[in-house]
Design a protein around this motif. Structure first.
Motif, PDB file in Angstrom:
ATOM      1  N   TYR A  12       5.146   3.675  -3.409  1.00 45.08           N
ATOM      2  CA  TYR A  12       5.349   3.759  -1.961  1.00 45.08           C
ATOM      3  C   TYR A  12       4.036   3.616  -1.208  1.00 45.08           C
ATOM      4  O   TYR A  12       3.005   4.117  -1.639  1.00 45.08           O
ATOM      5  CB  TYR A  12       6.084   5.057  -1.601  1.00 45.08           C
ATOM      6  N   GLN A  14       2.067   2.990   2.900  1.00 45.26           N
ATOM      7  CA  GLN A  14       2.148   3.179   4.348  1.00 45.26           C
ATOM      8  C   GLN A  14       1.782   1.889   5.081  1.00 45.26           C
ATOM      9  O   GLN A  14       2.336   1.591   6.129  1.00 45.26           O
ATOM     10  CB  GLN A  14       1.225   4.313   4.799  1.00 45.26           C
ATOM     11  N   ASP A  15       0.843   1.122   4.530  1.00 39.87           N
ATOM     12  CA  ASP A  15       0.379  -0.128   5.135  1.00 39.87           C
ATOM     13  C   ASP A  15       0.582  -1.240   4.103  1.00 39.87           C
ATOM     14  O   ASP A  15      -0.204  -1.390   3.178  1.00 39.87           O
ATOM     15  CB  ASP A  15      -1.092   0.017   5.518  1.00 39.87           C
ATOM     16  N   GLY A  38      16.547  -2.354   5.061  1.00 36.97           N
ATOM     17  CA  GLY A  38      15.880  -1.107   5.409  1.00 36.97           C
ATOM     18  C   GLY A  38      14.575  -0.849   4.690  1.00 36.97           C
ATOM     19  O   GLY A  38      13.978   0.218   4.860  1.00 36.97           O
ATOM     20  N   MET A  39      14.126  -1.795   3.858  1.00 35.06           N
ATOM     21  CA  MET A  39      12.897  -1.612   3.097  1.00 35.06           C
ATOM     22  C   MET A  39      12.066  -2.888   3.147  1.00 35.06           C
ATOM     23  O   MET A  39      12.610  -3.975   3.158  1.00 35.06           O
ATOM     24  CB  MET A  39      13.188  -1.328   1.622  1.00 35.06           C
ATOM     25  N   ASP A  40      10.769  -2.699   3.136  1.00 37.24           N
ATOM     26  CA  ASP A  40       9.842  -3.808   2.967  1.00 37.24           C
ATOM     27  C   ASP A  40       9.382  -3.718   1.518  1.00 37.24           C
ATOM     28  O   ASP A  40       8.695  -2.767   1.139  1.00 37.24           O
ATOM     29  CB  ASP A  40       8.661  -3.637   3.935  1.00 37.24           C
ATOM     30  N   LYS A  59       7.853   0.054   1.310  1.00 35.73           N
ATOM     31  CA  LYS A  59       7.615   0.805   2.536  1.00 35.73           C
ATOM     32  C   LYS A  59       8.974   1.153   3.124  1.00 35.73           C
ATOM     33  O   LYS A  59       9.759   0.267   3.444  1.00 35.73           O
ATOM     34  CB  LYS A  59       6.798  -0.011   3.531  1.00 35.73           C
ATOM     35  N   ILE A  60       9.239   2.453   3.201  1.00 31.95           N
ATOM     36  CA  ILE A  60      10.480   2.958   3.786  1.00 31.95           C
ATOM     37  C   ILE A  60      10.098   4.019   4.798  1.00 31.95           C
ATOM     38  O   ILE A  60       9.308   4.921   4.490  1.00 31.95           O
ATOM     39  CB  ILE A  60      11.407   3.595   2.722  1.00 31.95           C
ATOM     40  N   ASP A  61      10.646   3.942   5.994  1.00 32.75           N
ATOM     41  CA  ASP A  61      10.371   4.970   6.996  1.00 32.75           C
ATOM     42  C   ASP A  61      10.720   6.344   6.445  1.00 32.75           C
ATOM     43  O   ASP A  61      11.783   6.532   5.843  1.00 32.75           O
ATOM     44  CB  ASP A  61      11.173   4.703   8.272  1.00 32.75           C
ATOM     45  N   GLY A  62       9.813   7.290   6.612  1.00 32.45           N
ATOM     46  CA  GLY A  62      10.042   8.664   6.189  1.00 32.45           C
ATOM     47  C   GLY A  62       9.633   8.963   4.763  1.00 32.45           C
ATOM     48  O   GLY A  62       9.715  10.108   4.333  1.00 32.45           O
ATOM     49  N   GLN A  64       6.564   9.064   2.203  1.00 33.84           N
ATOM     50  CA  GLN A  64       5.108   9.046   2.169  1.00 33.84           C
ATOM     51  C   GLN A  64       4.593   8.514   0.839  1.00 33.84           C
ATOM     52  O   GLN A  64       5.249   8.625  -0.188  1.00 33.84           O
ATOM     53  CB  GLN A  64       4.556  10.460   2.397  1.00 33.84           C
TER      54      GLN A  64
END
Length: 127
Positions: A12, A14-15, A38-40, A59-62, A64
């Motif tokens: 996972y 963040q950038d 919903g995922m990059d 990268k998924i919102d929420g 870390q």
């Protein structure tokens, strides 16, 4: 259970741009975009007809990055070479190249997203 039971891993981030640049620089390969709602997701090179596992940067919102307690190990021809690339790509060395006896050598490094990953080099007689 069959041998080598792990078939996939996700790291996972963040950038995504920063993470892609890090992994592509360290391992000298290109990641491939995976379409997933919903995922990059950007996958490491993979094939379905050989032993081993692949995975992707995700990268998924929420969700870390860093500190998950699971360490994926990447195959290396020479751990010292990839370790140098880690630093050049903005990562950090957590533990320098060290022997693990009959199983070869490893190093522990931290990527640009705070994830610890392992570098593994088999002993020469196993290659």
């Amino acid at each position: 259970m069959k041998p080598n039971p792990i078939i996939w891993c996700e790291i996972y981030v963040q950038d995504m741009d920063r993470a892609k640049l890090f992994y592509e620089s360290v391992f000298q390969m290109k990641l491939e975009k995976l379409e997933s709602p919903g995922m990059d997701m950007w996958a490491f090179p993979m094939t379905m007809d050989t032993v081993g596992a692949s995975g992707a940067l995700v990268k998924i919102d929420g969700v870390q990055s860093g500190g998950s307690g699971t360490i994926p190990y990447f195959h290396c021809d020479e751990v010292a070479v990839e370790s140098e690339r880690v630093v050049q790509a903005g990562g950090q060395i957590h533990r320098e190249k060290m022997s693990i006896g009959q199983y070869g050598f490893i190093a522990l490094v931290v990527d640009t997203e705070g994830n610890m990953i392992g570098l593994h080099m088999p002993p020469k007689e196993m290659e």
